[in-house]
Write a protein that holds these residues in place. Structure first.
Motif, mmCIF file in Angstrom:
data_model
loop_
_atom_site.group_PDB
_atom_site.id
_atom_site.type_symbol
_atom_site.label_atom_id
_atom_site.label_comp_id
_atom_site.label_asym_id
_atom_site.label_seq_id
_atom_site.Cartn_x
_atom_site.Cartn_y
_atom_site.Cartn_z
ATOM 1 N N PHE A 96 0.858 -1.169 0.000
ATOM 2 C CA PHE A 96 0.000 0.000 0.000
ATOM 3 C C PHE A 96 0.903 1.231 0.000
ATOM 4 N N ARG A 106 -4.217 6.427 2.525
ATOM 5 C CA ARG A 106 -3.465 5.234 2.141
ATOM 6 C C ARG A 106 -4.267 4.456 1.096
ATOM 7 N N PRO A 164 -4.268 1.013 -1.840
ATOM 8 C CA PRO A 164 -3.632 -0.246 -2.226
ATOM 9 C C PRO A 164 -2.819 -0.077 -3.499
ATOM 10 N N ILE A 166 -8.263 -2.567 2.933
ATOM 11 C CA ILE A 166 -7.220 -2.186 3.887
ATOM 12 C C ILE A 166 -7.588 -2.602 5.301
ATOM 13 N N TYR A 175 -6.347 -6.016 6.763
ATOM 14 C CA TYR A 175 -4.928 -6.316 6.947
ATOM 15 C C TYR A 175 -4.569 -6.125 8.420
ATOM 16 N N TRP A 224 1.158 -4.386 9.877
ATOM 17 C CA TRP A 224 1.727 -3.383 8.984
ATOM 18 C C TRP A 224 3.192 -3.140 9.316
#
Length: 124
Positions: free
Chosen positions: A37, A45, A47, A108, A111, A114
């Motif tokens: 990302f 943010r 992808p 997002i 996920y 990170w």
């Protein structure tokens, strides 16, 4: 708990290439779908590309299709983003992320883990 560490960012000129790497630790890497990302200043943010657990399915957003390639090496616990023909619009902090959810693709919110991000700057 999965830890992700990105590397490979830098300052390049328009048309150049970079390869980002993201190495995972603390979990079974092949249990996670992986994604790249990016976030540009003042923007949300977004992808870039994602890859399934075994690497058999990959997805790209339209803005990078044909220029960026995502791949993974489960033996090395690493996911890569090969970026070719870079443009100033690609300037952003690039993050890798891991998801335990099948079919997360570009969602997002699905996920779980990170990395800290790596800066990519493309000068015109």
């Amino acid at each position: 708990q999965v830890q992700l560490v990105e590397s490979g960012g830098g300052l390049v000129q328009t048309g150049a290439s970079l390869r980002l790497s993201c190495t995972a630790s603390g979990g079974t890497f092949s249990n996670y779908g992986m994604g790249w990302f990016r976030q540009a200043p003042g923007k949300e943010r977004e992808p870039v590309a994602t890859i399934s657990r075994g690497g058999g399915r990959t997805y790209w957003t339209d803005s990078v299709k044909g220029r960026f390639t995502i791949s993974r090496d489960n033996a090395k616990n690493t996911v890569y983003l090969q970026m070719n023909s870079l443009e100033p619009e690609d300037t952003a902090v690039y993050y890798c992320a891991a998801t335990s959810t099948y079919g997360a693709v570009f969602d997002i919110g699905l996920y779980n883990y990170w990395g800290q991000g790596t800066q990519v700057t493309v000068s015109s």
